[in-house]
Design an enzyme around this catalytic site. Structure first.
Site, PDB file in Angstrom:
ATOM      1  N   SER A   5       0.849  -1.192   0.000  1.00 36.31           N
ATOM      2  CA  SER A   5       0.000   0.000   0.000  1.00 36.31           C
ATOM      3  C   SER A   5       0.883   1.239   0.000  1.00 36.31           C
ATOM      4  O   SER A   5       1.821   1.341   0.802  1.00 36.31           O
ATOM      5  CB  SER A   5      -0.907   0.013   1.235  1.00 36.31           C
ATOM      6  OG  SER A   5      -1.767  -1.099   1.246  1.00 36.31           O
ATOM      7  N   CYS A  45      -7.514  -1.923   7.216  1.00 29.60           N
ATOM      8  CA  CYS A  45      -6.302  -2.335   6.508  1.00 29.60           C
ATOM      9  C   CYS A  45      -5.393  -3.083   7.469  1.00 29.60           C
ATOM     10  O   CYS A  45      -5.179  -2.639   8.600  1.00 29.60           O
ATOM     11  CB  CYS A  45      -5.560  -1.127   5.924  1.00 29.60           C
ATOM     12  SG  CYS A  45      -4.095  -1.592   4.962  1.00 29.60           S
ATOM     13  N   ASP A  97      -8.519  -3.455   2.813  1.00 32.50           N
ATOM     14  CA  ASP A  97      -7.268  -3.715   2.104  1.00 32.50           C
ATOM     15  C   ASP A  97      -6.451  -4.581   3.060  1.00 32.50           C
ATOM     16  O   ASP A  97      -5.665  -4.081   3.856  1.00 32.50           O
ATOM     17  CB  ASP A  97      -6.558  -2.395   1.790  1.00 32.50           C
ATOM     18  CG  ASP A  97      -5.278  -2.597   0.978  1.00 32.50           C
ATOM     19  OD1 ASP A  97      -4.973  -3.754   0.629  1.00 32.50           O
ATOM     20  OD2 ASP A  97      -4.587  -1.608   0.707  1.00 32.50           O
ATOM     21  N   TRP A 115      -4.519  -8.541   4.142  1.00 28.30           N
ATOM     22  CA  TRP A 115      -3.682  -9.633   3.651  1.00 28.30           C
ATOM     23  C   TRP A 115      -3.532 -10.664   4.755  1.00 28.30           C
ATOM     24  O   TRP A 115      -3.702 -10.368   5.936  1.00 28.30           O
ATOM     25  CB  TRP A 115      -2.314  -9.095   3.233  1.00 28.30           C
ATOM     26  CG  TRP A 115      -1.610  -8.329   4.312  1.00 28.30           C
ATOM     27  CD1 TRP A 115      -0.844  -8.828   5.315  1.00 28.30           C
ATOM     28  CD2 TRP A 115      -1.645  -6.901   4.510  1.00 28.30           C
ATOM     29  NE1 TRP A 115      -0.376  -7.815   6.117  1.00 28.30           N
ATOM     30  CE2 TRP A 115      -0.852  -6.620   5.644  1.00 28.30           C
ATOM     31  CE3 TRP A 115      -2.251  -5.839   3.828  1.00 28.30           C
ATOM     32  CZ2 TRP A 115      -0.665  -5.326   6.122  1.00 28.30           C
ATOM     33  CZ3 TRP A 115      -2.060  -4.554   4.299  1.00 28.30           C
ATOM     34  CH2 TRP A 115      -1.269  -4.307   5.439  1.00 28.30           C
TER      35      TRP A 115
END
Length: 745
Positions: free
Chosen positions: A468, A696, A742, A744
């Site tokens: 990002s 995020c 966003d 992971w």
């Protein structure tokens, strides 16, 4: 009357331009035969399958005698890799050739013309929150239309035999949503699926899910298409030739350049490649600045690095991602060269040609040196896959080594315990099989007689890693900022390493650490001795050849790193009067630094235009951040107060220090706990003021915990429960794109 010489000059003046204009039509001077000449054959004797509409995959299949077409929806290249694996296996099992296709490049309304004795594969990744990848968007729009119309009219696909394998991540709510939609829609049109729908989970083991699915699918495939297994055997995909220097001009040889334009710049001495920059032509961006963000010594590192994009034509917006193209570390390059007996030929030049470009494209530019291929083009630093290990067992130099590879490749429990858990790379697996030492020098390594073309077929291409962007182009139009925690951890005990302490280093983040150290003129720090473990010294931290191909990435003490920008939908609402709630512990704060900078830039303009009260009707921006300790890993600690001043109370930051703060029950405080404490402020913003919520960071635990607290908060505010009213409100936020993630794993 003109003389003969005058006539000759006149004829040449008229004739030579005409010959040049029509040179493509005149074979006698090197032109190409017209379509249909030589019974449709080209000069190489191969059938010309590229005639006609280049978007008609059905005609291309028929002309090339292909019975399968495999479409992939891929964002980072993984789905494409699995598509190629399926094509190779169809050929090796049944002798059936396939087309491997990007659906964006073909007319997908031709699915109703696929012959009944053929099959169409869909290898589809799910991106973001249940979204198709960029190259599969048009396909999904076609399949999900209320009344789609295929090429022959209507929505009937009774002729179609299809296979679906999805790539997803169970930490996301919409797990394998795209593959499931493809399956559902095709079935509704009358198409017939072959075998079960495959679903791979990247959070667990995509590879194991694929291996567990494919055998039963192939059995069903053989029955449906009436083919028998066992005909083709070990089929080569490529022809590899070593070239003499005289046959490979130096300016045409790739030493790690990532595109033809980069090669041109590298050989001409230009400071940068020419042309548009992107995933196929990354920009070697100069490093402007870099610094360590953690204050805890060498055991944990978080790097802030800035890339200069001045004059590149590259633009970005807050929330976008930057792809960083790392190289493999020196140790792994040397190890694999030695295991393959290529150490003395590292700079030898090889040219690679695909025997079937529709099935297997050469995955990197050639001609190239062995060193360049292992350093810049193949992902030799990844954990060796079980299927690759099983395939390479046939080339083992001893029966004992063959037995070990066969056992690792066939038994997933043994593979997990001895290969995956210890995180062994391919060359390490080969060394473990022959009992060779793992520490350099590798002079006495047993040489494995693996044909180089089989290695190219087995090892995936080295892909960029995405981060990002942690800056705003409004404040930093000529720079891209990245915030990256350096990955290094102790793996499971390795029998091959005699159960000694073993550290694993993430490829890309340690590459960034090396760049940071080189840029700042520092040495790589030692890892501190934790839990009695052996300290990892400078010699054991991976080093990289940062100079890049032909030394092109270092000039006048300026380091360059190949990058490109990937667009994102992770965006602020246009109006500053819409409330914002940002949740990003750890490096999850990276895009929110860009968000806040975006608002700071807008605030400066507003105040300049309308005076000091210009922000009085702006909605609040909340940032919930978490780290261990205020004096250890509080990222950008000195910046946030400045942003709060500039935004005049609009920006409000709440921080959870998990190692300092305690809950009433003695438990640690995390960002989700701060959200619970602020429920009375946040719930009205979401329910009444239409606030946007952004998450995020870690998808596995943090994101789920935050969503649970949001459901609890919203359910209570609606006078109900988290599981009913709260879940309904959260679902509505997602559907209206007011809750964006966003994350992971």
């Amino acid at each position: 009357m003109p003389s003969p010489i005058d006539l000759l000059i006149i004829l040449l003046t008229i004739g030579l331009p005409l010959l040049y204009i029509y040179r493509e039509s005149l074979p006698v001077i090197g032109g190409k035969p017209k379509s249909g000449a030589l019974n449709g054959a080209t000069g190489s004797g191969k059938t010309n399958v590229d005639e006609g509409d280049p978007r008609d995959f059905v005609v291309k299949m028929q002309r090339a005698n292909k019975r399968c077409v495999i479409f992939y929806g891929s964002q980072t290249g993984t789905a494409e890799e699995y598509a190629i694996r399926l094509a190779k296996e169809a050929k090796s099992r049944y002798g059936i050739s396939s087309l491997v296709c990007d659906p964006e490049e073909y007319d997908m309304n031709l699915l109703d013309q696929v012959p009944e004795d053929c099959a169409v594969f869909f290898v589809m990744a799910t991106y973001g929150e249940g979204e198709p990848t960029d190259n599969a968007t048009a396909l999904m729009e076609l399949l999900t239309e209320p009344e789609p119309e295929f090429s022959q009219g209507g929505a009937a696909l009774e002729n179609l035999n299809y296979v679906v394998f999805g790539l997803g991540n169970k930490t996301y709510e919409f797990y394998n949503e795209v593959a499931r939609k493809v399956d559902k829609q095709l079935t509704s049109f009358g198409a017939r699926r072959i075998g079960d729908r495959g679903e791979g989970d990247d959070d667990k083991s995509m590879e194991e899910d694929y291996l567990a699915w494919k055998d039963s699918m192939w059995e069903a495939f053989a029955q449906r298409l009436e083919v028998e297994e066992g005909g083709a055997g070990d089929v080569a995909d490529f022809v590899v030739r070593e070239l003499a220097p005289a046959d490979a001009p130096a300016e045409k040889v790739y030493h790690g350049e990532l595109s033809p334009r980069a090669l041109l710049a590298s050989t001409s001495g230009a400071s940068t490649p020419v042309g548009a920059y992107g995933a196929k032509n990354p920009y070697p961006a100069p490093v402007l600045a870099s610094k360590e963000l953690f204050a805890v010594g060498g055991d944990r590192n978080c790097i802030h690095i800035e890339f200069d994009i001045t004059g590149s034509g590259i633009t970005y917006q807050h929330g976008d991602h930057v792809g960083i193209w790392p190289s493999n570390p020196d140790l792994e390059v040397d190890r694999l060269l030695s295991v393959l007996g290529l150490s003395d030929k590292a700079q030898a030049i090889v040219d690679i040609e695909s025997l079937d470009p529709a099935l297997a494209k050469v995955p990197f530019p050639t001609p190239a040196t062995y060193d360049a291929i292992f350093r810049h083009y193949l992902d030799i630093s990844a954990i060796a896959s079980r299927q690759t290990i099983a395939f390479l067992s046939r080339y083992a130099p001893t029966e004992d080594a063959k037995a070990k590879l066969s056992r690792w490749g066939s038994d997933k429990d043994i593979y997990h315990a001895e290969i995956d858990g210890p995180a062994l790379k391919l060359a390490e697996v080969l060394q473990a099989a022959t009992g060779d030492g793992f520490h350099p020098p590798f002079d006495n390594s047993t040489v494995w007689p693996i044909p180089f073309d089989r290695l190219v077929s087995s090892v995936p291409r080295l892909q960029p890693r995405y981060y990002s962007i942690s800056s705003s182009s409004k404040l930093h139009p000529s720079a891209i900022h990245v915030t990256a925690v350096v990955l290094k951890y102790q793996s499971a005990a390795s029998a091959a390493h005699h159960h000694e302490p073993r550290w694993v280093f993430g490829l890309s983040t340690n590459f960034i650490l090396n760049v940071k150290m080189a840029h700042s003129g520092q040495n790589t720090p030692e890892l501190e001795n934790e839990n009695g473990l052996e300290a990892v010294t400078m010699k054991k931290v991976p080093s990289y050849r940062l100079a890049g191909p032909r030394g092109h990435y270092v000039k006048e003490r300026v380091y360059r790193v190949p990058i490109h920008v990937r667009r994102s939908t992770f965006r602020l609402p246009t109006s500053p009067k819409v409330p914002i709630i940002m949740i990003g512990p750890g490096t999850g704060v990276a895009p929110f630094r860009g968000f806040v900078q975006e608002r700071v830039a807008l605030a400066r303009k507003a105040i300049e235009k309308n005076g000091p009260d210009a922000l009085k009707d702006w909605a609040p921006m909340y940032l919930f951040y978490g780290c261990r300790r205020a004096d250890e890993d509080f990222l950008y600690r000195e910046e946030w107060p400045e942003y709060e001043k500039e935004l005049k109370g609009v920006f409000r930051m709440k921080v959870a220090f998990s190692r300092e703060m305690k809950k009433a029950d003695g438990g640690k405080v995390y960002v989700q706990d701060l959200i619970h404490e602020s429920a009375s402020e946040l719930a009205p913003l979401i329910l009444e003021k239409r606030a946007y919520v952004y998450i995020c960071g870690d998808a596995k635990s943090m994101s789920k915990a935050v969503e649970e607290r949001l459901m609890q908060m919203l359910g209570e505010a609606k006078g109900g429960s988290a599981s009913v009213e709260g879940a309904k409100e959260l679902k509505m936020l997602k559907e209206r794109n007011r809750l964006m993630t966003d994350v992971w794993s």
